[in-house]
Design a protein around this motif. Structure first.
Motif, PDB file in Angstrom:
ATOM      1  N   VAL A 106      14.227  55.253   1.527  1.00 57.71           N
ATOM      2  CA  VAL A 106      13.776  55.325   0.421  1.00 57.71           C
ATOM      3  C   VAL A 106      11.626  54.838   1.232  1.00 57.71           C
ATOM      4  O   VAL A 106      10.879  54.968   0.538  1.00 57.71           O
ATOM      5  N   GLU A 107      12.262  53.407   1.796  1.00 55.32           N
ATOM      6  CA  GLU A 107      11.129  52.849   2.513  1.00 55.32           C
ATOM      7  C   GLU A 107      10.065  53.853   3.779  1.00 55.32           C
ATOM      8  O   GLU A 107      11.525  54.026   4.649  1.00 55.32           O
ATOM      9  N   ARG A 108       9.583  54.790   3.918  1.00 54.36           N
ATOM     10  CA  ARG A 108       9.479  55.884   4.072  1.00 54.36           C
ATOM     11  C   ARG A 108       8.004  55.673   5.719  1.00 54.36           C
ATOM     12  O   ARG A 108       7.611  55.428   6.560  1.00 54.36           O
ATOM     13  N   GLY A 109       7.433  53.123   5.070  1.00 57.94           N
ATOM     14  CA  GLY A 109       6.946  53.208   6.161  1.00 57.94           C
ATOM     15  C   GLY A 109       7.522  52.296   7.611  1.00 57.94           C
ATOM     16  O   GLY A 109       8.592  52.615   7.560  1.00 57.94           O
ATOM     17  N   PRO A 110       6.640  51.869   8.119  1.00 53.04           N
ATOM     18  CA  PRO A 110       7.636  51.108   9.882  1.00 53.04           C
ATOM     19  C   PRO A 110       7.900  50.461   9.210  1.00 53.04           C
ATOM     20  O   PRO A 110       8.622  49.106  10.553  1.00 53.04           O
ATOM     21  N   GLU A 111       7.755  49.354   8.286  1.00 49.50           N
ATOM     22  CA  GLU A 111       8.510  47.992   7.990  1.00 49.50           C
ATOM     23  C   GLU A 111       8.870  47.863   6.938  1.00 49.50           C
ATOM     24  O   GLU A 111       7.878  48.572   5.160  1.00 49.50           O
ATOM     25  N   LEU A 112       9.794  47.492   6.305  1.00 47.80           N
ATOM     26  CA  LEU A 112      10.451  47.510   4.934  1.00 47.80           C
ATOM     27  C   LEU A 112       9.849  45.889   4.335  1.00 47.80           C
ATOM     28  O   LEU A 112      10.283  44.573   5.377  1.00 47.80           O
ATOM     29  N   LEU A 113       8.655  44.989   3.212  1.00 49.17           N
ATOM     30  CA  LEU A 113       8.381  44.135   3.555  1.00 49.17           C
ATOM     31  C   LEU A 113       9.121  43.024   2.014  1.00 49.17           C
ATOM     32  O   LEU A 113       9.154  44.040   0.747  1.00 49.17           O
ATOM     33  N   PHE A 117      12.359  36.296  -2.720  1.00 46.65           N
ATOM     34  CA  PHE A 117      13.109  35.987  -3.156  1.00 46.65           C
ATOM     35  C   PHE A 117      13.526  34.874  -2.337  1.00 46.65           C
ATOM     36  O   PHE A 117      13.420  34.326  -1.073  1.00 46.65           O
ATOM     37  N   GLU A 118      14.358  33.567  -3.041  1.00 48.16           N
ATOM     38  CA  GLU A 118      14.951  32.920  -2.417  1.00 48.16           C
ATOM     39  C   GLU A 118      15.862  32.643  -1.709  1.00 48.16           C
ATOM     40  O   GLU A 118      15.848  31.595  -0.293  1.00 48.16           O
ATOM     41  N   THR A 132       6.001  36.427   3.090  1.00 52.26           N
ATOM     42  CA  THR A 132       6.307  37.947   3.220  1.00 52.26           C
ATOM     43  C   THR A 132       7.346  38.126   4.391  1.00 52.26           C
ATOM     44  O   THR A 132       6.977  37.500   5.688  1.00 52.26           O
ATOM     45  N   VAL A 133       9.286  38.912   4.106  1.00 50.65           N
ATOM     46  CA  VAL A 133       9.066  38.684   5.909  1.00 50.65           C
ATOM     47  C   VAL A 133       9.480  40.755   5.692  1.00 50.65           C
ATOM     48  O   VAL A 133       9.801  41.174   5.050  1.00 50.65           O
TER      49      VAL A 133
END
Ligand SMILES: CSC[C@@H](O)[C@@H](O)C(=O)COP(=O)(O)O
Ligand SMILES: [Zn+2]
Length: 203
Positions: A106-113, A117-118, A132-133
């Motif tokens: 679903v995430e088409r970019g090079p990273e999931l940001l 979230f705790e 942001t991880v």
């Protein structure tokens, strides 16, 4: 072998992963480091939820050679890459969870940001939900040598912490010991589930 205790912990982790349904139909592979030169990797093609210590093969971290002559995981080259890149990594877990498999497509970019979230604090060094991880996503490939070279190149340019996603395939993560690898796996999987739900509900 020198790492009996960690291999025992790894076998327990494999059973836990199997019970969670994170290694369906022989998917997934797991390893622990023995020392600077050797690691113990799951044998290819086995049900990872019912492995015993005898199902782990000694593999050379430098060149993927398995002296036993048995066949270690098809993804051996990714485990040994992690041990070469990160001297502090001592255990690697690769799983095929639905969330990792779907979200990485679903995430088409090079990273999931991931942010807000705790449970980001389940990841080593993370102290706040406000950060942001980034979790790298690499396009899947059956050419593991080429994939390993691509990941190695990425790691020279960008930080590669905790783990990475293989698009449409799954998650590979690691830790300083089996316990930390398990925490990173459980934490990341929880965060992927939250991110999936957030994307569905916020549409
Ligand atoms: C169900 S086949 C999946 C494999 O190709 C691979 O991705 C995997 O995770 C398990 O391979 P293995 O060689 O058993 O370690
Ligand atoms: Zn896999």
């Amino acid at each position: 072998m020198t790492n009996n205790l960690q291999l025992h912990e790894l076998v327990n982790a494999c059973h836990w992963i199997g019970q969670k349904g994170w290694s369906p139909a022989t998917g997934g592979n797991m390893s622990v480091r023995e020392d600077a030169h050797w690691c113990w990797l799951s044998e290819s093609g086995k049900d990872k939820g019912s492995l015993t210590a005898e199902d782990f093969l000694q593999v050379s971290i430098a060149d993927n050679h398995a002296p036993s002559g048995r066949k270690p995981s098809a993804e051996t080259g990714l485990h040994t890459l992690i041990y070469r890149l990160f001297p502090q990594a001592n255990a690697v877990l690769h799983v095929h969870t639905v969330n990792a498999t779907v979200l990485s497509r679903v995430e088409r970019g090079p990273e999931l940001l991931i942010s807000g979230f705790e449970m980001q604090k389940s990841l080593r060094g993370q102290t706040t939900h406000l950060d942001t991880v980034p979790i790298a996503i690499f396009d899947n490939s059956q050419d593991i040598d080429a994939l390993a070279r691509h990941i190695e190149h990425y790691a020279q340019e960008r930080p590669l912490n905790y783990g990475f996603l293989l698009r449409g395939h799954g998650l590979t993560c690691w830790g300083r010991d089996v316990a930390e690898a398990r925490r990173h796996l459980e934490g990341l999987e929880f965060l992927f589930e939250c991110e999936m739900q957030r994307r569905l509900l916020e549409k």
